[in-house]
Design a protein around this motif. Structure first.
Motif: not given
Length: 379
Positions: A287-314
């Motif tokens: 994201v820092i090097r290539h995305a030219h984003a204004k916002t980045v969101t990092v999510e860490l969620r528990k679901q169905a006995r799994q840990l889900h990581l999401r890193v989103r940028d605009d």
């Protein structure tokens, strides 16, 4: 003088009779039947009796044609599970088609083989006939098993290499922080003392320059130590480490960072914490090097006995297929690194992006908790 003799035209070929056409068709089928490189078994569709078998099948199973003909399918050795074979034959009669991708059989010598088995029912002169095509896939299965075994070995080796790498990173990070960091602090204190000492006025410009150099080196050592293996990950766990790192990275280029997480009531296993953090680290670095984003969101969620990581940028986004092709060609290793780390921890990774629509890195991991330390019982 020209001859007036008429030249007769050749008479047209006589049309072939239906009997002749049928004989030719049967001859062609017989040639194909005899020379086919797959086993072919012909059955009576009503009784299951074997009416014909080609040479390839007899060689494959080790039975002569005479040993097969006249028997019902479940009366010969390869299909010795009578009840199962009868049930399969009844299914074939109902569905007119049966296929098995991997059917275990046994030859006349007791050798186990794996075959691909396809059977169809069709009409021949008013009679219902079953044709079974049997392909020996034993060598293919053996090659697949070897490939799976090699893959398992590579995964074990990769896990050990990653574990060794993380241990080495942790060791170097602590040495940088404890040894070099402390030595630089001592130098800093000595230079500050010299600045305050009598007669240091002439040297003060150089001392202040030296102090500035020491400050910069100290910051670089601190950053190197954190990038190698942030102590917050070992001391406090995944959630605090990701919260700190996402904000730190966003601050480098002045973009907005959002961190959302489901509370983790206890520590995850070291493998899951490490690999999840490394995937997030690589994603945020991209994201820092290539995305030219204004916002980045990092999510860490528990679901169905799994840990889900999401890193989103605009940011600007990209064509996923093109990046995958570059990764397979060795040009871009970031994507392969993230996918490999997720897989090593027992999870997976998915990448979503399109030009002008930002990017989402989604990784998931098993919710493997850190084994609690055993309490010592009093003697």
């Amino acid at each position: 003088m020209k001859s007036n003799k008429l030249i007769s035209k050749p008479s047209a070929a006589k049309p072939r009779s239906p009997e002749y056409a049928l004989a030719v068709s049967e001859l062609r089928y017989r040639r194909l039947f005899e020379t086919a490189q797959d086993g072919i078994l012909i059955l009576n569709a009503d009784t299951g009796q074997i009416d014909d078998a080609n040479p390839f099948l007899t060689d494959m199973l080790g039975y002569s044609r005479e040993q097969l003909l006249g028997n019902k399918l479940w009366e010969i050795g390869p299909f010795k599970d009578v009840e199962a074979s009868k049930a399969e034959f009844r299914e074939l009669q109902r569905e007119a088609y049966v296929r098995y991708e991997d059917l275990p059989l046994e030859t006349s010598t007791g050798k186990a083989i794996n075959v691909e088995f396809v059977s169809n029912i069709y009409q021949v002169n008013g009679d219902r006939v079953v044709q079974c095509n049997i392909r020996d896939i034993t060598k293919r299965r053996q090659a697949e098993e070897k490939l799976k075994d090699y893959s398992r070995q590579l995964q074990v080796l990769s896990r050990r290499l990653v574990a060794a790498q993380e241990t080495e990173r942790q060791t170097i990070a602590r040495e940088l922080h404890d040894e070099i960091g402390q030595a630089l602090t001592v130098i800093q204190l000595n230079l500050q003392t010299l600045l305050l000492s009598p007669g240091a006025k002439a040297l003060s410009p150089r001392l202040r320059d030296s102090l500035g150099v020491v400050d910069r080196v100290q910051q670089q050592v601190h950053d190197l130590s954190l990038n190698l293996r942030p102590m917050i990950l070992d001391d406090l766990g995944l959630e605090p480490a990701l919260r700190w790192f996402s904000r730190k990275q966003a601050a480098l280029i002045g973009i907005k960072a959002q961190f959302k997480a489901d509370p983790l009531k206890q520590r995850l296993s070291r493998v899951v914490e490490t690999e999840c953090f490394r995937v997030a680290q690589e994603a945020l670095t991209n994201v820092i090097r290539h995305a030219h984003a204004k916002t980045v969101t990092v999510e860490l969620r528990k679901q169905a006995r799994q840990l889900h990581l999401r890193v989103r940028d605009d940011g600007v986004g990209f064509e996923v297929a093109a990046v995958r092709e570059q990764a397979m060609g060795g040009t871009s290793l970031g994507l392969l690194s993230m996918a490999e780390r997720a897989a090593l921890a027992g999870g997976g990774l998915e990448l979503k992006s399109a030009p002008g629509q930002g990017t989402e890195v989604h990784a998931w991991f098993p919710l493997n908790w850190k084994t609690p330390a055993r309490e010592l019982k009093p003697a």
